[in-house]
Design a protein around this motif. Structure first.
Motif, PDB file in Angstrom:
ATOM      1  N   LEU A   7      53.846  45.454 -34.645  1.00 42.09           N
ATOM      2  CA  LEU A   7      54.980  45.330 -35.557  1.00 42.09           C
ATOM      3  C   LEU A   7      56.246  45.760 -34.836  1.00 42.09           C
ATOM      4  O   LEU A   7      56.249  46.785 -34.147  1.00 42.09           O
ATOM      5  N   CYS A   8      57.314  44.995 -34.977  1.00 47.19           N
ATOM      6  CA  CYS A   8      58.592  45.378 -34.379  1.00 47.19           C
ATOM      7  C   CYS A   8      59.155  46.573 -35.146  1.00 47.19           C
ATOM      8  O   CYS A   8      59.352  46.489 -36.359  1.00 47.19           O
ATOM      9  N   PRO A   9      59.420  47.684 -34.464  1.00 45.96           N
ATOM     10  CA  PRO A   9      59.943  48.866 -35.143  1.00 45.96           C
ATOM     11  C   PRO A   9      61.415  48.731 -35.524  1.00 45.96           C
ATOM     12  O   PRO A   9      61.960  49.604 -36.179  1.00 45.96           O
ATOM     13  N   VAL A  10      62.034  47.641 -35.137  1.00 51.39           N
ATOM     14  CA  VAL A  10      63.431  47.396 -35.493  1.00 51.39           C
ATOM     15  C   VAL A  10      63.522  46.628 -36.806  1.00 51.39           C
ATOM     16  O   VAL A  10      64.192  47.047 -37.736  1.00 51.39           O
ATOM     17  N   CYS A  11      62.803  45.504 -36.894  1.00 53.72           N
ATOM     18  CA  CYS A  11      62.953  44.615 -38.051  1.00 53.72           C
ATOM     19  C   CYS A  11      61.695  44.438 -38.885  1.00 53.72           C
ATOM     20  O   CYS A  11      61.741  43.851 -39.954  1.00 53.72           O
ATOM     21  N   GLY A  12      60.544  44.906 -38.383  1.00 54.39           N
ATOM     22  CA  GLY A  12      59.304  44.770 -39.138  1.00 54.39           C
ATOM     23  C   GLY A  12      58.544  43.482 -38.885  1.00 54.39           C
ATOM     24  O   GLY A  12      57.511  43.244 -39.508  1.00 54.39           O
ATOM     25  N   GLU A  30      58.850  42.762 -24.076  1.00 53.32           N
ATOM     26  CA  GLU A  30      58.867  41.610 -24.981  1.00 53.32           C
ATOM     27  C   GLU A  30      60.166  41.578 -25.785  1.00 53.32           C
ATOM     28  O   GLU A  30      60.726  42.614 -26.128  1.00 53.32           O
ATOM     29  N   ILE A  31      60.632  40.387 -26.088  1.00 49.58           N
ATOM     30  CA  ILE A  31      61.794  40.195 -26.949  1.00 49.58           C
ATOM     31  C   ILE A  31      61.286  39.785 -28.323  1.00 49.58           C
ATOM     32  O   ILE A  31      60.528  38.823 -28.446  1.00 49.58           O
ATOM     33  N   CYS A  32      61.690  40.507 -29.352  1.00 46.97           N
ATOM     34  CA  CYS A  32      61.282  40.168 -30.714  1.00 46.97           C
ATOM     35  C   CYS A  32      61.944  38.844 -31.102  1.00 46.97           C
ATOM     36  O   CYS A  32      63.171  38.708 -31.040  1.00 46.97           O
ATOM     37  N   ALA A  33      61.138  37.878 -31.491  1.00 45.74           N
ATOM     38  CA  ALA A  33      61.649  36.565 -31.880  1.00 45.74           C
ATOM     39  C   ALA A  33      62.534  36.645 -33.114  1.00 45.74           C
ATOM     40  O   ALA A  33      63.444  35.837 -33.294  1.00 45.74           O
ATOM     41  N   CYS A  34      62.310  37.631 -33.935  1.00 43.41           N
ATOM     42  CA  CYS A  34      63.064  37.771 -35.173  1.00 43.41           C
ATOM     43  C   CYS A  34      64.441  38.385 -34.945  1.00 43.41           C
ATOM     44  O   CYS A  34      65.458  37.781 -35.229  1.00 43.41           O
ATOM     45  N   CYS A  35      64.485  39.626 -34.432  1.00 41.60           N
ATOM     46  CA  CYS A  35      65.764  40.349 -34.330  1.00 41.60           C
ATOM     47  C   CYS A  35      66.380  40.332 -32.935  1.00 41.60           C
ATOM     48  O   CYS A  35      67.521  40.747 -32.758  1.00 41.60           O
ATOM     49  N   GLY A  36      65.634  39.892 -31.918  1.00 36.67           N
ATOM     50  CA  GLY A  36      66.173  39.789 -30.565  1.00 36.67           C
ATOM     51  C   GLY A  36      66.143  41.063 -29.746  1.00 36.67           C
ATOM     52  O   GLY A  36      66.657  41.088 -28.629  1.00 36.67           O
ATOM     53  N   PHE A  37      65.530  42.121 -30.238  1.00 32.65           N
ATOM     54  CA  PHE A  37      65.449  43.385 -29.501  1.00 32.65           C
ATOM     55  C   PHE A  37      64.465  43.228 -28.354  1.00 32.65           C
ATOM     56  O   PHE A  37      63.356  42.735 -28.548  1.00 32.65           O
ATOM     57  N   GLN A  38      64.857  43.636 -27.136  1.00 32.01           N
ATOM     58  CA  GLN A  38      63.929  43.598 -26.007  1.00 32.01           C
ATOM     59  C   GLN A  38      63.538  45.025 -25.645  1.00 32.01           C
ATOM     60  O   GLN A  38      64.366  45.826 -25.227  1.00 32.01           O
ATOM     61  N   PHE A  39      62.272  45.317 -25.814  1.00 34.32           N
ATOM     62  CA  PHE A  39      61.740  46.653 -25.582  1.00 34.32           C
ATOM     63  C   PHE A  39      61.776  46.978 -24.092  1.00 34.32           C
ATOM     64  O   PHE A  39      61.238  46.245 -23.281  1.00 34.32           O
ATOM     65  N   ARG A  56      72.963  46.460 -36.893  1.00 36.78           N
ATOM     66  CA  ARG A  56      73.717  45.290 -36.402  1.00 36.78           C
ATOM     67  C   ARG A  56      73.109  43.993 -36.915  1.00 36.78           C
ATOM     68  O   ARG A  56      73.814  43.099 -37.360  1.00 36.78           O
ATOM     69  N   TRP A  57      71.788  43.916 -36.820  1.00 31.66           N
ATOM     70  CA  TRP A  57      71.068  42.716 -37.256  1.00 31.66           C
ATOM     71  C   TRP A  57      71.280  42.483 -38.748  1.00 31.66           C
ATOM     72  O   TRP A  57      71.537  41.361 -39.183  1.00 31.66           O
ATOM     73  N   ILE A  58      71.208  43.549 -39.539  1.00 35.57           N
ATOM     74  CA  ILE A  58      71.436  43.441 -40.984  1.00 35.57           C
ATOM     75  C   ILE A  58      72.879  43.002 -41.245  1.00 35.57           C
ATOM     76  O   ILE A  58      73.126  42.111 -42.063  1.00 35.57           O
ATOM     77  N   ALA A  59      73.841  43.614 -40.556  1.00 34.81           N
ATOM     78  CA  ALA A  59      75.258  43.281 -40.743  1.00 34.81           C
ATOM     79  C   ALA A  59      75.545  41.813 -40.393  1.00 34.81           C
ATOM     80  O   ALA A  59      76.438  41.196 -40.969  1.00 34.81           O
TER      81      ALA A  59
END
Length: 107
Positions: A7-12, A30-39, A56-59
């Motif tokens: 699970l992405c800890p940024v966006c779920g 890995e880059i999360c396909a949903c929020c774009g965060f790269q761990f 930022r993603w929510i905004a």
């Protein structure tokens, strides 16, 4: 409860190919396909926390960020975020700031 280790800890988002961090704290890159965060890059190299990126993603309206992978059918970012909150726990890895890790279901 579903296994949430990927699970992405940024966006779920629950379809990462591997856990964002291994047991010793190493990043998956890995880059999360949903929020774009790269761990390992967004956090370690750029110094952006999970919370900062999430805000930022929510905004920005919680857009699906991947151009190469389509959002799952019925994808709902609000539901995804609610699931994240239910599964999150903070843990410390020696020598690193606290990170959000997901609880895994026990069979």
């Amino acid at each position: 409860m579903k296994n949430t280790s990927n699970l992405c800890p940024v966006c779920g988002y629950d379809q990462l190919a591997e856990p964002p961090r291994n047991r010793t704290g190493g990043a998956s890159m890995e880059i999360c396909a949903c929020c774009g965060f790269q761990f390992g890059v967004t956090d370690d190299d750029q110094g952006v926390s999970y919370d900062e990126h999430r805000q930022r993603w929510i905004a920005e309206g919680m857009p699906w960020t991947s151009h190469g992978k389509k959002a799952p059918k019925g994808w709902n970012p609000q539901t995804q975020l609610a699931n994240l909150a239910l599964n999150a726990t903070l843990k410390r890895v020696k020598g690193r700031p606290p990170r959000i890790f997901m609880q895994t279901a026990s069979a």
